[in-house]
Design an enzyme around this catalytic site. Structure first.
Site, PDB file in Angstrom:
ATOM      1  N   HIS A  39      40.204  41.757   0.610  1.00 34.78           N
ATOM      2  CA  HIS A  39      39.855  40.516   1.276  1.00 34.78           C
ATOM      3  C   HIS A  39      38.466  40.070   0.829  1.00 34.78           C
ATOM      4  O   HIS A  39      37.552  40.886   0.667  1.00 34.78           O
ATOM      5  CB  HIS A  39      39.805  40.714   2.795  1.00 34.78           C
ATOM      6  CG  HIS A  39      41.115  40.572   3.485  1.00 34.78           C
ATOM      7  ND1 HIS A  39      41.941  39.483   3.297  1.00 34.78           N
ATOM      8  CD2 HIS A  39      41.736  41.366   4.405  1.00 34.78           C
ATOM      9  CE1 HIS A  39      43.025  39.619   4.062  1.00 34.78           C
ATOM     10  NE2 HIS A  39      42.918  40.747   4.737  1.00 34.78           N
TER      11      HIS A  39
ATOM     12  N   CYS B 296      39.555  36.474  -2.407  1.00 33.14           N
ATOM     13  CA  CYS B 296      39.450  35.066  -2.054  1.00 33.14           C
ATOM     14  C   CYS B 296      38.047  34.750  -1.569  1.00 33.14           C
ATOM     15  O   CYS B 296      37.488  35.460  -0.762  1.00 33.14           O
ATOM     16  CB  CYS B 296      40.458  34.774  -0.946  1.00 33.14           C
ATOM     17  SG  CYS B 296      40.726  33.047  -0.629  1.00 33.14           S
TER      18      CYS B 296
END
Length: 285
Positions: free
Chosen positions: A88, A150
């Protein structure tokens, strides 16, 4: 060639609900580490693979520090460092007033945890830390970096409402509270993401960065015939396994063509000096 690699993949996070876990990051790391040994001459002893509970902030950052220390040690003759990260991404409030948008980009490690309204800075890796570390890269040592994570500059609330098929999810986790999100939701298109840090890391040696998406896009976790990967990593592996010896720029073009064909909106990015763009991935320039 004397070389070191650190491949990191995190699906499961100690302090996040299972709904925020991922599926393909460990596969990314394992697939990339296997390719390094089979096609790029890395000895098993030169590859550090950190996945899930082993991929703490201290383990990941500490391994990177050791690699840069070795690169700067006379007599080591280290020629190449490779760092891959599938996890993440997130954002934290800028604490040193260096970011025009007031936001620092960060990687989530498996021990990501909350303190107050924000993420604990001791449980993730902030872009400023990588910038400082990569600036130590000495001349003559190649640093290849692959980010499949991301770093959205499009606004965090939009991420909450992102609608994807059941077998796809974004590799992004927002700050843990509404107040924390308010503190970072000002991020815009000028967000300095990690690939930009690689581009400007050193006046002497320029690292090469491959990133899964643009600043205003989401890197996705997706199912490919019953097995999960990041689409960027999945197609990058296909190109690197082909053994065609294409330039880095051509490899990224081919990856993006495959992403478009499979209806992924993310656009992979290459950051490198011009000579690095025209030479094959993994080769010095």
């Amino acid at each position: 060639m004397k070389q070191l690699a650190l491949c990191v993949g995190i699906n499961r996070f100690e302090n996040l609900p299972m709904s925020s876990w991922l599926n393909g990051c460990v596969n990314d790391a394992e697939d990339l580490s296997a390719l390094l040994g089979s096609a790029f001459g890395f000895a098993d002893s030169s590859i550090t693979l950190l996945t899930d509970q082993a991929a703490t902030r201290d383990a990941v950052y500490g391994t990177l520090v050791e690699a840069l220390d070795r690169a700067n040690t006379p007599g080591e003759h280290l020629e190449r460092i490779l760092f891959t990260m599938s996890s993440h991404g997130t954002q934290v409030a800028d604490t040193d007033n260096e970011e025009p948008d007031g936001v620092d980009e960060a990687f989530a490690t498996c021990d990501l945890r909350q303190v107050g309204t924000q993420w604990d800075l001791e449980s993730l890796i902030v872009d400023d830390e990588l910038h400082t570390l990569f600036s130590r890269l000495p001349e003559g040592v190649l640093l290849d970096v692959i980010f499949d994570t991301c770093h959205s500059g499009s606004g965090l609330r939009a991420m909450d409402q992102l609608l994807l098929p059941d077998d796809r999810r974004p590799r992004f986790v927002p700050p843990p509270t509404p107040l924390g999100r308010d503190g970072t939701a000002v991020a815009g298109a000028n967000t300095r993401i990690l690939r930009d840090l690689v581009r400007t890391s050193s006046a002497v040696a320029k690292p090469v960065s491959l990133a899964a998406c643009q600043a205003d896009q989401e890197a996705i976790d997706a199912n490919f015939d019953g097995r999960y990967n990041g689409p960027f990593t999945h197609f990058l592996l296909e190109e690197l396994r082909s053994g065609a010896g294409a330039s880095r720029a051509d490899v990224v073009k081919r990856v993006n063509k495959k992403l478009r064909a499979r209806k992924f909106e993310q656009i992979a990015q290459l950051e490198a000096p011009d000579p690095g763009k025209t030479t094959a991935w993994g080769t010095a320039f």
